[in-house]
Scaffold this active site. Structure first.
Site, PDB file in Angstrom:
ATOM      1  N   GLN A   1       0.592  -1.289  -0.128  1.00  0.00           N
ATOM      2  CA  GLN A   1      -0.082   0.140  -0.252  1.00  0.00           C
ATOM      3  C   GLN A   1       0.846   1.053   0.228  1.00  0.00           C
ATOM      4  O   GLN A   1       1.298   1.956   0.910  1.00  0.00           O
ATOM      5  CB  GLN A   1      -0.940  -0.456   0.610  1.00  0.00           C
ATOM      6  CG  GLN A   1      -1.999  -1.279   1.756  1.00  0.00           C
ATOM      7  CD  GLN A   1      -2.536  -1.487   0.137  1.00  0.00           C
ATOM      8  OE1 GLN A   1      -4.265  -1.177   0.528  1.00  0.00           O
ATOM      9  NE2 GLN A   1      -2.989  -2.085  -0.551  1.00  0.00           N
TER      10      GLN A   1
ATOM     11  N   ALA B   1     -11.916   1.603   4.251  1.00  0.00           N
ATOM     12  CA  ALA B   1     -10.884   0.788   3.802  1.00  0.00           C
ATOM     13  C   ALA B   1     -10.192   2.181   2.936  1.00  0.00           C
ATOM     14  O   ALA B   1     -10.636   3.320   2.371  1.00  0.00           O
ATOM     15  CB  ALA B   1     -11.313   0.072   3.276  1.00  0.00           C
ATOM     16  N   HIS B   2      -9.401   1.313   2.184  1.00  0.00           N
ATOM     17  CA  HIS B   2      -7.961   2.301   1.046  1.00  0.00           C
ATOM     18  C   HIS B   2      -8.667   2.454   0.150  1.00  0.00           C
ATOM     19  O   HIS B   2      -9.830   2.652  -0.348  1.00  0.00           O
ATOM     20  CB  HIS B   2      -7.260   1.007   0.862  1.00  0.00           C
ATOM     21  CG  HIS B   2      -7.533  -0.100  -0.042  1.00  0.00           C
ATOM     22  ND1 HIS B   2      -6.540  -1.108  -0.629  1.00  0.00           N
ATOM     23  CD2 HIS B   2      -8.246  -0.723  -0.295  1.00  0.00           C
ATOM     24  CE1 HIS B   2      -7.381  -1.523  -0.756  1.00  0.00           C
ATOM     25  NE2 HIS B   2      -8.463  -1.971  -0.959  1.00  0.00           N
ATOM     26  N   ASN B   3      -8.380   3.912  -0.065  1.00  0.00           N
ATOM     27  CA  ASN B   3      -8.996   4.806  -1.319  1.00  0.00           C
ATOM     28  C   ASN B   3     -10.287   5.282  -1.499  1.00  0.00           C
ATOM     29  O   ASN B   3     -10.665   5.520  -2.347  1.00  0.00           O
ATOM     30  CB  ASN B   3      -8.786   4.238  -2.791  1.00  0.00           C
ATOM     31  CG  ASN B   3      -6.912   4.158  -2.727  1.00  0.00           C
ATOM     32  OD1 ASN B   3      -6.241   3.182  -2.810  1.00  0.00           O
ATOM     33  ND2 ASN B   3      -5.665   4.872  -3.192  1.00  0.00           N
TER      34      ASN B   3
END
Length: 343
Positions: free
Chosen positions: A196, A237-239
């Protein structure tokens, strides 16, 4: 922390009914407030308590409501006025002064002169902490983190490397910002981890509840807009991108790469799947599952309401038959159309 009724009215742009010199030193509910406290009426269902309350004064929205009270402040929005007054009556708490000797601070970190660092804070290389920040005991701040002015970080928060936090933010205990997003590529032998490479950007005036987690982006950053309010135990969560002034209640979970607009409210326990777009001014009710994008403002719900278990089981059984019933109806429509055509 004692104010006259006139001083409180000025704070909330209200109008005094009764004694403007009445001394008030706290807030209370209509049911339990004492004569030295001020209550508020925000929900009409508690209107009957105005006649019995022992509060010294009450925040109300009209002269009619104030007529049964000896002392009141009349305001447009009693709940908002209550919120504003709550800042005047914060209980005194223990505050560390300066930087405790037990802190571990990298030589390359830049810490403003009037920052408070409680015991056992750890600050890594190239961190910047601006003026007026308070960092609670046991907090770990990773390499390259930037914390703007007047932030309050409660004990035992973990900020991973390169996280950016705007000014006037509050981060409660147990929060983790910048941990790896859930990124893995399937292989015949299992899962290949996707490193990441992004980070997390937090805007100004954001509050993040206890034990909430905000993952770093896979390539670009996860972004939380200005004025966002996030409750306890929320997973982002990511993004994910969240617009300004959106509020998210406890135990909601937002999957990767979803974009949520400004001034949205996400109620408790809501699940939002990944790669969706939710426009501005959307309200999602509690325990809903959002499985497709929402492109029009308004209120949205999913699932079924609570009912007695035996009735719920009958309803669930009928729901399972809907597909078969739809097929039967379609066949009947075809047969009727054929008969009409022949006629």
């Amino acid at each position: 922390m004692e104010y006259t009724l006139a001083q409180l009215a000025e704070k909330v742009q209200g109008r005094v009914k009764g004694d403007p010199e009445l001394r008030i030193d706290g807030l209370g509910t209509l049911e339990n407030a004492q004569s030295h406290e001020i209550g508020f009426l925000a929900n009409p269902k508690y209107k009957s308590q105005l006649a019995t309350t022992s509060a010294g004064a009450v925040l109300v929205r009209s002269d009619e409501l104030a007529s049964v009270l000896d002392n009141a402040i009349i305001v447009k929005n009693p709940y908002l006025a209550f919120a504003a007054l709550s800042h005047l009556f914060v209980p005194a708490t223990q505050k560390w002064v300066g930087m405790d000797a037990s802190c571990v601070i990298s030589d390359s970190a830049t810490i403003a002169d009037n920052v408070v660092l409680a015991p056992n804070v750890v600050i890594d290389d190239d961190v910047v902490v601006e003026a007026g920040c308070v960092i609670g005991a046991g907090t770990v701040i990773g390499r390259g983190v930037r914390i703007a002015e007047k932030c309050l970080i409660y004990p035992n928060v973990t900020l991973y490397h390169d996280v950016i936090i705007g000014s006037d933010c509050i981060v409660h205990s147990g929060v983790v910002i910048g941990a790896d997003g859930f990124g893995f590529a399937p292989t015949k032998d299992g899962w290949e981890k996707i490193n990441q490479l992004g980070s997390v950007e937090i805007g100004n005036r954001v509050e993040i509840g206890a034990n909430t987690t905000i993952d770093r982006g896979a390539i670009e950053n996860t972004k939380i807009g200005d004025g966002v309010k996030i409750d306890n135990q929320v997973q982002i969560a990511h993004n994910v991108v969240i617009g300004d002034n959106t509020a998210i209640a406890g135990c909601a979970a937002i999957a990767g790469s979803t974009k949520i607009g400004s001034f949205c409210t996400i109620a408790g326990g809501v699940g939002i799947v990944g790669h969706l777009t939710i426009t501005d001014c959307v309200h999602i009710t509690a325990m809903s599952l959002v499985s497709k994008s929402i492109l029009k403002e308004g209120s949205y719900s999913s699932g079924t309401g609570l009912e007695p278990t035996d009735k719920w089981r009958r309803s669930a059984a009928r729901l399972r038959r809907i597909d078969d019933m739809a097929k039967q109806i379609s066949k009947l429509e075809q047969q009727v159309n054929k008969l009409l055509t022949k006629g």
